[in-house]
Scaffold this motif. Structure first.
Motif, PDB file in Angstrom:
ATOM      1  N   ILE A  10      40.175  43.714  48.975  1.00 35.38           N
ATOM      2  CA  ILE A  10      40.970  42.689  48.783  1.00 35.38           C
ATOM      3  C   ILE A  10      40.136  41.429  48.459  1.00 35.38           C
ATOM      4  CG2 ILE A  10      41.751  41.450  50.941  1.00 35.38           C
ATOM      5  CD1 ILE A  10      43.826  42.109  47.893  1.00 35.38           C
ATOM      6  N   SER A  11      39.139  41.173  49.359  1.00 34.49           N
ATOM      7  CA  SER A  11      38.303  39.941  49.423  1.00 34.49           C
ATOM      8  C   SER A  11      37.657  40.031  47.827  1.00 34.49           C
ATOM      9  CB  SER A  11      37.406  39.922  50.433  1.00 34.49           C
ATOM     10  OG  SER A  11      36.537  41.188  50.435  1.00 34.49           O
ATOM     11  N   GLU A  12      37.082  41.230  47.512  1.00 33.63           N
ATOM     12  CA  GLU A  12      36.580  41.469  46.158  1.00 33.63           C
ATOM     13  C   GLU A  12      37.453  41.188  44.956  1.00 33.63           C
ATOM     14  OE1 GLU A  12      34.457  45.099  43.753  1.00 33.63           O
ATOM     15  OE2 GLU A  12      34.327  45.390  45.875  1.00 33.63           O
ATOM     16  N   THR A  13      38.802  41.810  45.210  1.00 35.15           N
ATOM     17  CA  THR A  13      39.702  41.859  44.258  1.00 35.15           C
ATOM     18  C   THR A  13      40.160  40.337  43.909  1.00 35.15           C
ATOM     19  OG1 THR A  13      40.575  44.221  44.786  1.00 35.15           O
ATOM     20  CG2 THR A  13      42.211  42.328  43.594  1.00 35.15           C
ATOM     21  N   ASN A  14      40.012  39.595  44.914  1.00 36.72           N
ATOM     22  CA  ASN A  14      40.221  38.332  44.885  1.00 36.72           C
ATOM     23  C   ASN A  14      39.321  37.314  43.717  1.00 36.72           C
ATOM     24  OD1 ASN A  14      42.556  37.808  46.612  1.00 36.72           O
ATOM     25  ND2 ASN A  14      41.462  37.597  48.167  1.00 36.72           N
ATOM     26  N   HIS A  15      38.342  37.746  43.620  1.00 39.58           N
ATOM     27  CA  HIS A  15      37.113  37.185  42.933  1.00 39.58           C
ATOM     28  C   HIS A  15      37.003  37.810  41.555  1.00 39.58           C
ATOM     29  CE1 HIS A  15      36.666  34.430  46.143  1.00 39.58           C
ATOM     30  NE2 HIS A  15      36.597  35.504  46.961  1.00 39.58           N
ATOM     31  N   LEU A  16      37.854  38.972  41.244  1.00 41.77           N
ATOM     32  CA  LEU A  16      37.457  39.752  39.953  1.00 41.77           C
ATOM     33  C   LEU A  16      37.949  38.980  38.664  1.00 41.77           C
ATOM     34  CD1 LEU A  16      38.681  43.269  40.777  1.00 41.77           C
ATOM     35  CD2 LEU A  16      36.438  42.516  40.537  1.00 41.77           C
ATOM     36  N   LEU A  18      39.878  38.515  35.115  1.00 43.24           N
ATOM     37  CA  LEU A  18      41.147  38.937  34.580  1.00 43.24           C
ATOM     38  C   LEU A  18      40.980  40.379  34.192  1.00 43.24           C
ATOM     39  CD1 LEU A  18      44.280  38.784  34.351  1.00 43.24           C
ATOM     40  CD2 LEU A  18      43.781  37.798  32.132  1.00 43.24           C
ATOM     41  N   ALA A  19      40.002  40.597  33.566  1.00 48.36           N
ATOM     42  CA  ALA A  19      40.172  42.192  33.141  1.00 48.36           C
ATOM     43  C   ALA A  19      39.858  43.306  34.053  1.00 48.36           C
ATOM     44  CB  ALA A  19      38.761  42.248  31.855  1.00 48.36           C
ATOM     45  N   SER A  26      46.621  47.772  37.319  1.00 42.59           N
ATOM     46  CA  SER A  26      47.158  49.088  36.817  1.00 42.59           C
ATOM     47  C   SER A  26      46.963  50.240  37.687  1.00 42.59           C
ATOM     48  CB  SER A  26      46.474  49.271  35.521  1.00 42.59           C
ATOM     49  OG  SER A  26      46.814  48.141  34.652  1.00 42.59           O
ATOM     50  N   LEU A  27      46.445  50.195  38.693  1.00 41.32           N
ATOM     51  CA  LEU A  27      46.299  51.337  39.566  1.00 41.32           C
ATOM     52  C   LEU A  27      47.626  51.242  40.426  1.00 41.32           C
ATOM     53  CD1 LEU A  27      42.730  51.446  40.953  1.00 41.32           C
ATOM     54  CD2 LEU A  27      43.682  53.313  39.299  1.00 41.32           C
ATOM     55  N   LEU A  28      48.246  50.183  40.730  1.00 34.41           N
ATOM     56  CA  LEU A  28      49.319  50.047  41.739  1.00 34.41           C
ATOM     57  C   LEU A  28      50.633  49.915  40.887  1.00 34.41           C
ATOM     58  CD1 LEU A  28      48.133  47.080  43.920  1.00 34.41           C
ATOM     59  CD2 LEU A  28      47.896  49.751  44.317  1.00 34.41           C
ATOM     60  N   PHE A  29      50.573  49.301  39.831  1.00 34.26           N
ATOM     61  CA  PHE A  29      51.783  49.175  38.804  1.00 34.26           C
ATOM     62  C   PHE A  29      51.517  49.762  37.476  1.00 34.26           C
ATOM     63  CE2 PHE A  29      52.570  45.586  41.705  1.00 34.26           C
ATOM     64  CZ  PHE A  29      53.977  45.813  42.043  1.00 34.26           C
ATOM     65  N   GLU A  30      52.284  50.617  36.803  1.00 36.47           N
ATOM     66  CA  GLU A  30      51.824  50.933  35.342  1.00 36.47           C
ATOM     67  C   GLU A  30      51.479  49.512  34.664  1.00 36.47           C
ATOM     68  OE1 GLU A  30      51.526  54.186  34.430  1.00 36.47           O
ATOM     69  OE2 GLU A  30      52.114  54.401  36.790  1.00 36.47           O
ATOM     70  N   PRO A  31      50.737  49.683  33.736  1.00 36.97           N
ATOM     71  CA  PRO A  31      50.074  48.342  33.080  1.00 36.97           C
ATOM     72  C   PRO A  31      51.131  47.491  32.494  1.00 36.97           C
ATOM     73  CG  PRO A  31      48.784  50.380  32.398  1.00 36.97           C
ATOM     74  CD  PRO A  31      49.892  50.739  32.983  1.00 36.97           C
ATOM     75  N   THR A  32      51.176  46.244  32.975  1.00 37.98           N
ATOM     76  CA  THR A  32      52.050  45.232  32.225  1.00 37.98           C
ATOM     77  C   THR A  32      51.360  43.999  32.531  1.00 37.98           C
ATOM     78  OG1 THR A  32      53.996  43.855  32.772  1.00 37.98           O
ATOM     79  CG2 THR A  32      53.369  45.284  34.645  1.00 37.98           C
ATOM     80  N   ALA A  33      51.045  43.359  31.297  1.00 38.95           N
ATOM     81  CA  ALA A  33      50.110  42.132  31.237  1.00 38.95           C
ATOM     82  C   ALA A  33      50.947  41.059  31.754  1.00 38.95           C
ATOM     83  CB  ALA A  33      49.993  41.698  29.844  1.00 38.95           C
ATOM     84  N   LEU A  34      52.323  40.682  31.649  1.00 40.24           N
ATOM     85  CA  LEU A  34      52.994  39.847  32.220  1.00 40.24           C
ATOM     86  C   LEU A  34      52.914  39.769  33.775  1.00 40.24           C
ATOM     87  CD1 LEU A  34      55.372  37.568  32.126  1.00 40.24           C
ATOM     88  CD2 LEU A  34      56.999  39.629  32.304  1.00 40.24           C
ATOM     89  N   LEU A  35      53.192  40.801  34.399  1.00 37.93           N
ATOM     90  CA  LEU A  35      53.167  41.084  36.031  1.00 37.93           C
ATOM     91  C   LEU A  35      51.851  40.525  36.325  1.00 37.93           C
ATOM     92  CD1 LEU A  35      54.963  41.231  38.776  1.00 37.93           C
ATOM     93  CD2 LEU A  35      54.627  43.502  38.278  1.00 37.93           C
ATOM     94  N   TYR A  40      47.647  37.626  39.256  1.00 39.94           N
ATOM     95  CA  TYR A  40      46.330  37.055  39.034  1.00 39.94           C
ATOM     96  C   TYR A  40      46.293  35.520  39.637  1.00 39.94           C
ATOM     97  CZ  TYR A  40      41.914  35.990  36.991  1.00 39.94           C
ATOM     98  OH  TYR A  40      40.545  35.340  36.608  1.00 39.94           O
ATOM     99  N   ASP A  41      47.400  34.558  38.877  1.00 39.55           N
ATOM    100  CA  ASP A  41      47.461  33.270  39.145  1.00 39.55           C
ATOM    101  C   ASP A  41      47.908  33.132  40.570  1.00 39.55           C
ATOM    102  OD1 ASP A  41      46.856  32.935  36.400  1.00 39.55           O
ATOM    103  OD2 ASP A  41      48.713  32.626  35.717  1.00 39.55           O
ATOM    104  N   SER A  42      48.234  33.816  41.435  1.00 39.03           N
ATOM    105  CA  SER A  42      48.734  33.522  42.725  1.00 39.03           C
ATOM    106  C   SER A  42      47.532  34.093  43.824  1.00 39.03           C
ATOM    107  CB  SER A  42      49.950  34.504  43.006  1.00 39.03           C
ATOM    108  OG  SER A  42      51.055  34.175  42.220  1.00 39.03           O
TER     109      SER A  42
END
Length: 178
Positions: A10-16, A18-19, A26-35, A40-42
């Motif tokens: 998660i520490s790595e994910t926090n710094h990725l 946007l792409a 998209s591994l957790l939820f099916e791809p949805t740009a809105l969500l 990402y903004d949170s």
């Protein structure tokens, strides 16, 4: 057969950027740009559990039209494997002896459900056969409460994401990271 991906820390994910963050979500939820953008903004998150708790809150805060966009990102139960993400293919299980009849029944149930509610049926399959889910779909079609059904479908999506996060965090270290 390709190896199943795993989640970065998660520490790595926090710094990725946007792409790449989008690939993780998209591994957790099916791809949805809105969500994805709202999650990402949170950032940052202390854990994937916290990320998914926040995702559930964000989904609840979406307008009804935005919620429809999110729920409709999920694949239909019984879709041909070519229309499913790799994780959805695994979750929906192997072919049954009467696969053509099962897929035909799901096509009918999906059509009825979408005629009643105007969005896709979502259920946390959780290892159950496609056939065992027929009564659940029929019951949910019959009750006719659109608000309850949208809430249920979105909640099921979060349950699916929680299950995926749990599984993708416990894979052997030889699994490729995304």
């Amino acid at each position: 057969m390709s190896a199943q991906p795993s989640l970065p820390a998660i520490s790595e994910t926090n710094h990725l950027p946007l792409a790449e963050f989008t690939q993780v979500i998209s591994l957790l939820f099916e791809p949805t740009a809105l969500l994805t953008r709202r999650i990402y903004d949170s950032r940052p998150f202390e854990s994937y559990d916290q990320l998914l708790d926040r995702a559930a809150e964000l989904i609840g805060d979406l307008s009804p039209l935005e919620q429809l966009e999110v729920v409709n990102a999920h694949p239909r139960i019984g879709e041909r494997a070519t229309n499913l993400s790799a994780l959805s293919r695994v979750e929906q299980g192997t072919k049954s002896a009467n696969e053509d009849a099962v897929l035909a029944k799901w096509a009918e149930l999906n059509r009825k459900y979408e005629d009643v509610y105007g969005f896709r049926f979502v259920v946390f399959v959780n290892g159950r056969s496609k056939e065992s889910l027929f009564p659940i779909a029929e019951e949910r079609i019959a009750h006719g409460n659109k608000i309850k059904e949208l809430t249920t479908g979105l909640s099921e999506m979060v349950d699916i994401a929680r299950d995926r996060a749990r599984k993708l965090q416990t894979l052997p270290s030889s699994s490729p990271k995304i």
